[in-house]
Motif scaffolding. Sequence first.
Motif, short mmCIF file in Angstrom:
data_model
loop_
_atom_site.label_atom_id
_atom_site.label_comp_id
_atom_site.label_asym_id
_atom_site.label_seq_id
_atom_site.Cartn_x
_atom_site.Cartn_y
_atom_site.Cartn_z
N VAL A 1 -45.83 -19.91 -4.09
CA VAL A 1 -46.90 -19.04 -4.55
C VAL A 1 -46.76 -18.86 -6.05
O VAL A 1 -45.65 -18.70 -6.57
N GLY A 2 -47.87 -18.91 -6.76
CA GLY A 2 -47.85 -18.77 -8.21
C GLY A 2 -49.03 -17.95 -8.70
O GLY A 2 -49.95 -17.63 -7.94
N ARG A 3 -48.99 -17.63 -9.98
CA ARG A 3 -50.07 -16.84 -10.57
C ARG A 3 -50.36 -17.35 -11.97
O ARG A 3 -49.44 -17.64 -12.74
N TYR B 1 -54.22 -16.13 -8.10
CA TYR B 1 -53.00 -16.45 -7.34
C TYR B 1 -53.25 -17.73 -6.55
O TYR B 1 -54.32 -17.91 -5.95
N THR B 2 -52.26 -18.60 -6.54
CA THR B 2 -52.35 -19.88 -5.82
C THR B 2 -51.22 -19.96 -4.80
O THR B 2 -50.06 -19.72 -5.13
N VAL B 3 -51.57 -20.28 -3.56
CA VAL B 3 -50.60 -20.39 -2.48
C VAL B 3 -50.74 -21.77 -1.84
O VAL B 3 -51.84 -22.17 -1.45
N ALA B 4 -49.64 -22.50 -1.74
CA ALA B 4 -49.65 -23.82 -1.13
C ALA B 4 -49.58 -23.72 0.39
O ALA B 4 -48.98 -22.78 0.92
N PRO B 5 -50.16 -24.68 1.11
CA PRO B 5 -49.98 -24.71 2.57
C PRO B 5 -48.55 -25.16 2.89
O PRO B 5 -47.81 -25.56 2.01
N GLY B 6 -48.20 -25.07 4.15
CA GLY B 6 -46.86 -25.54 4.54
C GLY B 6 -46.08 -24.58 5.38
O GLY B 6 -45.00 -24.91 5.89
N GLY B 7 -46.57 -23.35 5.56
CA GLY B 7 -45.92 -22.41 6.46
C GLY B 7 -44.69 -21.74 5.87
O GLY B 7 -44.44 -21.78 4.65
N TYR B 8 -43.90 -21.13 6.75
CA TYR B 8 -42.72 -20.36 6.37
C TYR B 8 -41.51 -20.84 7.16
O TYR B 8 -41.64 -21.36 8.27
N ARG B 9 -40.33 -20.61 6.59
CA ARG B 9 -39.06 -20.90 7.27
C ARG B 9 -38.37 -19.59 7.65
O ARG B 9 -38.32 -18.65 6.84
N ALA B 10 -37.83 -19.55 8.86
CA ALA B 10 -37.10 -18.36 9.30
C ALA B 10 -35.84 -18.17 8.45
O ALA B 10 -35.30 -19.12 7.88
N THR B 11 -35.40 -16.92 8.36
CA THR B 11 -34.22 -16.61 7.54
C THR B 11 -33.61 -15.31 8.05
O THR B 11 -34.12 -14.67 8.98
N THR B 12 -32.52 -14.90 7.43
CA THR B 12 -31.97 -13.56 7.62
C THR B 12 -32.33 -12.77 6.39
O THR B 12 -32.06 -13.19 5.26
#
Length: 413
Positions: free
Chosen positions: A201-203, A208-219
Motif C-alpha cells: 500500500v502506498g500514497r 492511496y494505491t493498494v496492490a492485489p494479492g491478499g494477506y499473509r497470516a502472522t502473529t
Amino acid sequence: MALAHIPGSKSITARALFLAAAADGVTTLVRPLRSDDTEGFAEGLTRLGYRVGRTPDTWQIDGRPQGPAVTEADVYCRDGATTARFLPTLTAAAHGGTYRFDASPQMRRRPLAPLTRALRDLGVDLRHEEAEGHHPLTVVAHGVHGGEVTLDAGQSSQYLTALLLLGPLTRDGLRVRVTDLVSEPYVDITTAMMRSFGAEVGREGDTYTVAPGGYRATTYAVEPDASTASYFFAAAALTGTEVTVPGLGTGALQGDLRFVDVLRRMGARVDVRADRTTVSGTGELRGLTVNMRDISDTMPTLAAIAPFASGPVRIEDVANTRVKECDRLDACAENLRRLGVAVTTGPDWIEIEPGTPAPGVDIKTYGDHRVVMSFAVTGLRTPGITFDDPGCVRKTFPGFHEAFAKLALPSRP
C-alpha cells in the motif's frame, strides 16, 4: 509513581480481526482488547463462518482469503462502528453470498453513506433497507474488481480504512482519491498493519494505491489503547502526580498518544521512551488553543480538565466529534454547564472558561463511553460526580472504573 496497565487498542484489534480473517493461514493476536466492541466484531466473524479461538491472552483466527464460510448470514454489529463499517466491506469481496447487517439504535444513527457510495461505485451490490446511508443494509457479494474510486472521509477516517483493507482482496487492486480526511493518524495505523500482513500500500498526495494479492497470516501483538490512556495521563496532569503507561512509547502506531503533547503545552512534564510514556503534573495547567482534528477522540478528555486551567481552553477543528456515539461537542458543553462552567461552541469548536465545577452533579452520558471516562477525571477534583449510565464503558474498557480507582491519585481542593 502510578503504573496504569491499559487494555489493548480498540482500533488496532478491529483492524487485526479484519486482516486475520482475510489472510491465508492462522493468525494469532496477542493481548487483543476484550470489550463489547471487539467481542461484537469477533461474534460477527463467527456468524460469517470464520473460526475465532480464544485464550485469556490471545485470539486465533483461521483466515479465509476466499471470504465467509457461509453464503447467508445475519450479523448484528451492536454499537461498534468498526464492526458496522468493516464487516460489510469484508463480505463484499466474497465470491458469492448474501449478508445482512444491522446495529443498535445508536449505531443506526451514525452515517455510512460515503463508504457505501464508494462501494457501489466499485460495483458492490449493497442496499440500505430503511434510511439511505444507515444500517440496516444487505450486501450481495460477487467479488470486487477494484479500480479507482473517490471518497470523502471528512466525517470518519474509518471509511478510508475500510476501502484500504478491501484493496488487496480485489482482483485488480485499488486507487482511492480522498477529497477530505479527518483523523489521518488512524489511516497510518491501517497502512502500517496492512504491511505487517504482507500487503502493498502506498500514497502519493491525496491518492492511496493498494496492490492485489491478499494477506499473509502472522502473529500480531496489540499495543495498549492510546485514547484510553489519555484519561490516566490527564489525571496525572490534573492532580500533580505521575502516571506511567507501559507499552506505549516512541514506536506506537496510534496518533492519540499525541495528547501528551497537549498536556505538555499546558504545563505537565512528559517523558516518552521506547516502551513507555510518563506524564507528571506540575500543579499548573495553562489555557491554550489547540487543533485536535487528528486526535479528536481525546477532545472530551481535554474538555473535562479544561475548567482547571488558568486561562480559556479552545479546541478547534473537531466537527467529526458530532457524529460519534453521540454529539460529543454538545455533550461536553452540556455537562460542563451542568457543572457551572462557562462554555461556548460552534460548528467545529468548543471554548471553555476557567472555573470551579460544582459538586454533586449527575453527568449525562448519552451512552458514550468517552463521556464517562473523561468526566471521571473531572471527578478527581470535584466531589460527588455521578453518571446516569456508568456501565457504558463496557464498549472499550469494561474494567475502567476499577482500574481508575486503583491509581489512588489524590484529589485536590
